[in-house]
Design an enzyme around this catalytic site. Structure first.
Site, mmCIF file in Angstrom:
data_model
loop_
_atom_site.group_PDB
_atom_site.id
_atom_site.type_symbol
_atom_site.label_atom_id
_atom_site.label_comp_id
_atom_site.label_asym_id
_atom_site.label_seq_id
_atom_site.Cartn_x
_atom_site.Cartn_y
_atom_site.Cartn_z
ATOM 1 N N GLU A 141 0.829 -1.200 0.000
ATOM 2 C CA GLU A 141 0.000 0.000 0.000
ATOM 3 C C GLU A 141 0.867 1.256 0.000
ATOM 4 O O GLU A 141 2.059 1.208 0.290
ATOM 5 C CB GLU A 141 -0.898 0.026 1.237
ATOM 6 C CG GLU A 141 -1.968 -1.029 1.219
ATOM 7 C CD GLU A 141 -2.897 -0.956 2.413
ATOM 8 O OE1 GLU A 141 -3.968 -1.564 2.333
ATOM 9 O OE2 GLU A 141 -2.561 -0.312 3.431
ATOM 10 N N CYS B 228 -6.433 -7.162 -11.706
ATOM 11 C CA CYS B 228 -5.544 -8.331 -11.604
ATOM 12 C C CYS B 228 -5.966 -9.423 -12.582
ATOM 13 O O CYS B 228 -5.118 -10.088 -13.185
ATOM 14 C CB CYS B 228 -5.533 -8.860 -10.174
ATOM 15 S SG CYS B 228 -4.700 -7.735 -9.040
ATOM 16 N N GLU C 268 -1.357 -9.918 -6.418
ATOM 17 C CA GLU C 268 -1.439 -10.730 -7.627
ATOM 18 C C GLU C 268 -0.649 -10.114 -8.775
ATOM 19 O O GLU C 268 0.114 -10.789 -9.465
ATOM 20 C CB GLU C 268 -2.897 -10.913 -8.073
ATOM 21 C CG GLU C 268 -3.803 -11.475 -7.021
ATOM 22 C CD GLU C 268 -4.570 -10.394 -6.267
ATOM 23 O OE1 GLU C 268 -3.942 -9.566 -5.563
ATOM 24 O OE2 GLU C 268 -5.810 -10.377 -6.382
ATOM 25 N N CYS D 266 -1.414 -4.481 -5.952
ATOM 26 C CA CYS D 266 -2.003 -5.735 -5.488
ATOM 27 C C CYS D 266 -0.955 -6.842 -5.485
ATOM 28 O O CYS D 266 -0.021 -6.844 -6.295
ATOM 29 C CB CYS D 266 -3.149 -6.153 -6.402
ATOM 30 S SG CYS D 266 -4.590 -5.082 -6.355
ATOM 31 N N CYS E 28 -9.181 -8.860 -8.064
ATOM 32 C CA CYS E 28 -9.961 -7.756 -8.619
ATOM 33 C C CYS E 28 -9.893 -7.788 -10.150
ATOM 34 O O CYS E 28 -9.113 -8.536 -10.745
ATOM 35 C CB CYS E 28 -9.431 -6.420 -8.089
ATOM 36 S SG CYS E 28 -7.804 -5.946 -8.732
#
Length: 135
Positions: free
Chosen positions: A47, A94, A58, A56, A91
């Site tokens: 983050e 990804c 992934e 992310c 998401c």
């Protein structure tokens, strides 16, 4: 699971989850990609106070397969806590990167780290995808 490598990928994703940097959301996520060269590449959520600069888990793992010339992704594993009481899947962003690099037959496995796990082919998550990716 339909592929025994998925279990190892989930273990690797759990380790990556422990390394996640999530000081703002506290929503730690870890991922792992298994390639056609039998490489296993981890990724962790990172983050940033500026949300658009976060990455992310992934996509981190998927991008690393390219950087390391590790081969074509065949399995994408994700471990995180549940979202709204439901197991968390990758998401849309990804999934798009996974489609580009791994194609619609990529196996996606997810776990909430309590032992509850699911799997699906990418084409099942995003509907019937005509695009085969660039590889």
């Amino acid at each position: 699971f339909s592929d025994s490598r998925a279990i190892a990928a989930l273990r690797n994703a759990e380790i990556a989850r422990e390394r996640a940097y999530a000081p703002y959301s506290g929503f730690k996520m870890g991922a792992s990609v298994v390639t056609d060269k039998e490489e296993m590449i981890p990724g962790s959520l990172v983050e940033n106070v500026s949300l658009g600069l976060a990455m992310c888990a992934e996509r981190g793992a998927l991008f690393s397969t390219v950087a390391q010339e590790a081969g074509k992704p065949e399995i994408l594993a994700l471990v995180s806590r549940r979202t709204g009481g439901e197991i968390t899947w990758p998401c849309g962003a990804c999934l798009q990167v996974a489609l580009e690099l791994g194609g619609p037959d990529l196996l996606v496995v997810v776990s909430d780290s309590s032992g509850d796990s699911r799997e699906a082919r990418l084409r099942e998550l995003a509907g019937q995808l005509p695009y085969k990716g660039i590889r």
